[in-house]
Design a protein around this motif. Structure first.
Motif, PDB file in Angstrom:
ATOM      1  N   LEU A  36      -9.144  -9.119   2.770  1.00 41.08           N
ATOM      2  CA  LEU A  36      -7.967  -8.565   3.435  1.00 41.08           C
ATOM      3  C   LEU A  36      -8.396  -7.648   4.572  1.00 41.08           C
ATOM      4  O   LEU A  36      -9.286  -6.818   4.407  1.00 41.08           O
ATOM      5  N   PHE A  37      -7.772  -7.816   5.732  1.00 46.32           N
ATOM      6  CA  PHE A  37      -8.037  -6.986   6.901  1.00 46.32           C
ATOM      7  C   PHE A  37      -6.727  -6.307   7.264  1.00 46.32           C
ATOM      8  O   PHE A  37      -5.786  -6.949   7.714  1.00 46.32           O
ATOM      9  N   TYR A  38      -6.659  -5.005   7.051  1.00 42.75           N
ATOM     10  CA  TYR A  38      -5.403  -4.269   7.134  1.00 42.75           C
ATOM     11  C   TYR A  38      -5.018  -3.850   8.550  1.00 42.75           C
ATOM     12  O   TYR A  38      -3.862  -3.581   8.818  1.00 42.75           O
ATOM     13  N   ASP A  39      -5.971  -3.772   9.462  1.00 43.88           N
ATOM     14  CA  ASP A  39      -5.699  -3.329  10.830  1.00 43.88           C
ATOM     15  C   ASP A  39      -5.317  -4.505  11.709  1.00 43.88           C
ATOM     16  O   ASP A  39      -5.464  -5.661  11.332  1.00 43.88           O
ATOM     17  N   GLY A  40      -4.881  -4.187  12.917  1.00 41.42           N
ATOM     18  CA  GLY A  40      -4.646  -5.216  13.908  1.00 41.42           C
ATOM     19  C   GLY A  40      -5.957  -5.597  14.583  1.00 41.42           C
ATOM     20  O   GLY A  40      -6.978  -4.944  14.409  1.00 41.42           O
ATOM     21  N   ILE A  41      -5.930  -6.668  15.344  1.00 42.49           N
ATOM     22  CA  ILE A  41      -7.092  -7.115  16.100  1.00 42.49           C
ATOM     23  C   ILE A  41      -6.703  -7.058  17.569  1.00 42.49           C
ATOM     24  O   ILE A  41      -5.846  -7.816  18.020  1.00 42.49           O
ATOM     25  N   GLY A  77       0.877  -1.169   0.000  1.00 42.16           N
ATOM     26  CA  GLY A  77       0.000   0.000   0.000  1.00 42.16           C
ATOM     27  C   GLY A  77       0.906   1.208   0.000  1.00 42.16           C
ATOM     28  O   GLY A  77       1.606   1.474  -0.960  1.00 42.16           O
ATOM     29  N   VAL A  78       0.930   1.908   1.116  1.00 43.18           N
ATOM     30  CA  VAL A  78       1.873   3.009   1.293  1.00 43.18           C
ATOM     31  C   VAL A  78       3.290   2.437   1.362  1.00 43.18           C
ATOM     32  O   VAL A  78       4.241   3.031   0.909  1.00 43.18           O
ATOM     33  N   GLY A  79       3.400   1.262   1.924  1.00 40.96           N
ATOM     34  CA  GLY A  79       4.656   0.525   2.024  1.00 40.96           C
ATOM     35  C   GLY A  79       4.328  -0.952   2.083  1.00 40.96           C
ATOM     36  O   GLY A  79       3.180  -1.355   2.038  1.00 40.96           O
ATOM     37  N   GLU A  80       5.367  -1.787   2.172  1.00 45.03           N
ATOM     38  CA  GLU A  80       5.149  -3.223   2.282  1.00 45.03           C
ATOM     39  C   GLU A  80       4.738  -3.574   3.701  1.00 45.03           C
ATOM     40  O   GLU A  80       5.312  -3.083   4.658  1.00 45.03           O
ATOM     41  N   GLN A  81       3.702  -4.406   3.843  1.00 46.46           N
ATOM     42  CA  GLN A  81       3.287  -4.889   5.145  1.00 46.46           C
ATOM     43  C   GLN A  81       2.474  -6.164   4.970  1.00 46.46           C
ATOM     44  O   GLN A  81       2.249  -6.612   3.859  1.00 46.46           O
ATOM     45  N   THR A  82       2.054  -6.754   6.076  1.00 40.96           N
ATOM     46  CA  THR A  82       1.220  -7.941   6.012  1.00 40.96           C
ATOM     47  C   THR A  82      -0.135  -7.638   6.629  1.00 40.96           C
ATOM     48  O   THR A  82      -0.271  -6.714   7.420  1.00 40.96           O
ATOM     49  N   CYS A  83      -1.124  -8.420   6.237  1.00 41.62           N
ATOM     50  CA  CYS A  83      -2.464  -8.256   6.808  1.00 41.62           C
ATOM     51  C   CYS A  83      -3.083  -9.632   6.984  1.00 41.62           C
ATOM     52  O   CYS A  83      -2.588 -10.636   6.485  1.00 41.62           O
TER      53      CYS A  83
END
Length: 85
Positions: free
Chosen positions: A63-68, A41-47
């Motif tokens: 895809l769920f981009y936030d934490g839980i 997205g803005v940078g590389e990350q995992t979801c």
């Protein structure tokens, strides 16, 4: 041993998300897939891959981009988690 750990973890997560008000309790199910997904997205990350169904449909992961909250530190790859809240 891992099955026991999974069971205890599931119970703890269920307790964390349980409702404490006197209102009618609404239970929603959230499935979290066994592997996190890489995306850019803005940078590389995992979801997380999630579903909000009563049962798992392999073609409906979102895809769920936030934490839980209360789950991120407990997540271990290789298990599908069922969270009720």
């Amino acid at each position: 041993m891992k099955n026991c750990t999974y069971l205890i973890l599931s119970l703890l997560i269920s307790l964390c998300f349980s409702c404490t008000s006197d209102d009618a309790q609404i239970t929603e199910l959230l499935w979290v897939d066994s592997e996190r997904v890489n995306f850019t997205g803005v940078g590389e990350q995992t979801c997380y891959n999630i579903q909000e169904n009563r049962s798992i449909n392999e073609d409906e992961w979102l895809l769920f981009y936030d934490g839980i909250e209360g789950f991120d530190d407990l997540y271990e790859a290789g298990y599908i988690y069922k969270i009720s809240h």
